[in-house]
Design an enzyme around this catalytic site. Sequence first.
Site, PDB file in Angstrom:
ATOM      1  N   ASP A 185      31.523  -6.954  -2.361  1.00  0.00           N
ATOM      2  CA  ASP A 185      30.690  -5.681  -2.973  1.00  0.00           C
ATOM      3  C   ASP A 185      29.393  -6.039  -2.318  1.00  0.00           C
ATOM      4  O   ASP A 185      28.659  -7.438  -2.418  1.00  0.00           O
ATOM      5  CB  ASP A 185      30.735  -5.705  -4.195  1.00  0.00           C
ATOM      6  CG  ASP A 185      29.916  -4.674  -4.915  1.00  0.00           C
ATOM      7  OD1 ASP A 185      30.480  -3.456  -4.768  1.00  0.00           O
ATOM      8  OD2 ASP A 185      28.970  -4.762  -5.411  1.00  0.00           O
ATOM      9  N   GLU A 269      34.145  -1.945   1.270  1.00  0.00           N
ATOM     10  CA  GLU A 269      34.224  -0.398   0.870  1.00  0.00           C
ATOM     11  C   GLU A 269      33.766   0.146   2.509  1.00  0.00           C
ATOM     12  O   GLU A 269      32.763  -0.505   2.973  1.00  0.00           O
ATOM     13  CB  GLU A 269      33.169  -0.399  -0.059  1.00  0.00           C
ATOM     14  CG  GLU A 269      33.897  -0.347  -1.343  1.00  0.00           C
ATOM     15  CD  GLU A 269      32.933  -0.067  -2.560  1.00  0.00           C
ATOM     16  OE1 GLU A 269      33.097   1.082  -3.109  1.00  0.00           O
ATOM     17  OE2 GLU A 269      31.742  -0.644  -2.451  1.00  0.00           O
ATOM     18  N   CYS A 322      36.682  -0.973 -15.310  1.00  0.00           N
ATOM     19  CA  CYS A 322      37.076  -2.374 -15.561  1.00  0.00           C
ATOM     20  C   CYS A 322      38.120  -3.043 -14.934  1.00  0.00           C
ATOM     21  O   CYS A 322      39.020  -2.487 -14.848  1.00  0.00           O
ATOM     22  CB  CYS A 322      37.453  -2.200 -17.318  1.00  0.00           C
ATOM     23  SG  CYS A 322      37.758  -3.854 -18.126  1.00  0.00           S
ATOM     24  N   CYS A 325      41.271  -3.883 -17.757  1.00  0.00           N
ATOM     25  CA  CYS A 325      42.012  -2.877 -18.422  1.00  0.00           C
ATOM     26  C   CYS A 325      42.023  -1.799 -17.657  1.00  0.00           C
ATOM     27  O   CYS A 325      42.831  -0.796 -18.002  1.00  0.00           O
ATOM     28  CB  CYS A 325      41.597  -2.676 -19.990  1.00  0.00           C
ATOM     29  SG  CYS A 325      39.785  -2.057 -19.930  1.00  0.00           S
ATOM     30  N   CYS A 340      32.839  -4.317 -21.482  1.00  0.00           N
ATOM     31  CA  CYS A 340      33.990  -3.327 -21.817  1.00  0.00           C
ATOM     32  C   CYS A 340      34.446  -3.525 -23.238  1.00  0.00           C
ATOM     33  O   CYS A 340      34.258  -4.598 -23.860  1.00  0.00           O
ATOM     34  CB  CYS A 340      35.103  -3.317 -20.767  1.00  0.00           C
ATOM     35  SG  CYS A 340      36.492  -2.349 -20.908  1.00  0.00           S
ATOM     36  N   CYS A 342      37.319  -3.951 -24.036  1.00  0.00           N
ATOM     37  CA  CYS A 342      38.459  -4.837 -24.180  1.00  0.00           C
ATOM     38  C   CYS A 342      37.822  -6.205 -24.270  1.00  0.00           C
ATOM     39  O   CYS A 342      38.798  -7.199 -24.378  1.00  0.00           O
ATOM     40  CB  CYS A 342      39.298  -4.519 -22.984  1.00  0.00           C
ATOM     41  SG  CYS A 342      38.660  -5.179 -21.375  1.00  0.00           S
ATOM     42  N   ASP A 349      28.721  -6.501 -10.070  1.00  0.00           N
ATOM     43  CA  ASP A 349      28.963  -6.755  -8.667  1.00  0.00           C
ATOM     44  C   ASP A 349      30.366  -7.685  -8.682  1.00  0.00           C
ATOM     45  O   ASP A 349      31.057  -7.184  -7.822  1.00  0.00           O
ATOM     46  CB  ASP A 349      27.780  -7.431  -8.154  1.00  0.00           C
ATOM     47  CG  ASP A 349      26.617  -6.637  -7.991  1.00  0.00           C
ATOM     48  OD1 ASP A 349      27.024  -5.169  -8.075  1.00  0.00           O
ATOM     49  OD2 ASP A 349      25.396  -7.015  -7.754  1.00  0.00           O
TER      50      ASP A 349
END
Length: 374
Positions: A185, A269, A322, A325, A340, A342, A349
């Site tokens: 990233d 990406e 996330c 999850c 999150c 969860c 990042d």
Amino acid sequence: MIQKSYKFRFTPTKDQAIQLSKEFGCARWVWNRALIEKEYAYKAWGICLSSHDLSRHITQYRRTDYLWLNDATASVLTQKLIDQDKAFDNFFKGRASFPKFKKKSHTQSIRYQLDQRCVLNNYRAGELLKLPKLGELSVKWSQVPGGIPKMVTVSKTASGKYFVSFMCEVEQGLRPMTGAVVGIDVGIKDVVVTSNGFHSGAPRYTYYYQRKLRQAQRVLSRKKKGSNGWKKQRIVVARIHEKITNSRKDFLHKLTTKLVRENHVICVEDLNVAGMMKNRKLSKAVADVGLFELNRQIEYKSAWYGKQVVKISRWESTTKQCSACGQIRIMNLSQRVYTCECGLVMDRDENAAINIKRAGLVLSGQSYQLDKAS
């Protein structure tokens, strides 16, 4: 076999500097003249002149009104016309902007063609380099190139330094396959954050030299343009810009070499860097990172060493999703920690890098097997 480029600095003699000044001036005039004639021919008659058409014009100029063009090597002027054809081709394909007029104060570059029939008389790797009308150059060979070049580019930077560069076909040995798969990233706070927790940091060379550059430019603005003092101060400003560029390139080369050596499959990406540069609040920081150059180096170095680069779509929800999850969560740019429901608490990042790696595994079955084995 791969194509590898080399660039070395050289120090010209007084006579060579004078001849190079003539070569640069003639090549610059040919470029600007060809650009004028192309624009006029297209607007007046709707035709596009090629380098072959303009070459005949330049030959006529050398015989009649512009005899000083004979001071330059003929192949240098021809190559400049070919370069302009490539510039227009890149413009029409959307890869570059419209070709502009050349200025004397900017970086100058010319290309020489080496005669392959007697190339050993003019070139020996790490020992000798001779060019037409220049003779032997005093090159600082930092390494011994492999292969034999066909074209040699001589350039002069805005700060007054001379460089010679060329490309050769060499055999590149493959590096040991580590079997590791990594997701990358990219960003402004850290240039690179990987899925295994590595943070590269961001040197921010533009901000580091910002005060020094501002002071030098302020002094330059107070000089009379064209005076000796203005010319000296212009070189001072050019050297600061050169320092920023070289520092950024050095950082990116070390970073990309580390990533390619340590990993077998690299997932990145497919970012719209040109679109990011249109953001007025982030454009300076994005330019200082050098995202386009980062991706370019990863791609060609991976091809050199037999590594694989997997590009995922820019529309993947890598930052908002996330990694534990799969829940989507809206986040502001100021929120640097992903939290999150969860129970996952992670650097945003790193979370994005893990999602990029997972998306890359989906696109490459071989990557999935390597990831399971590692």
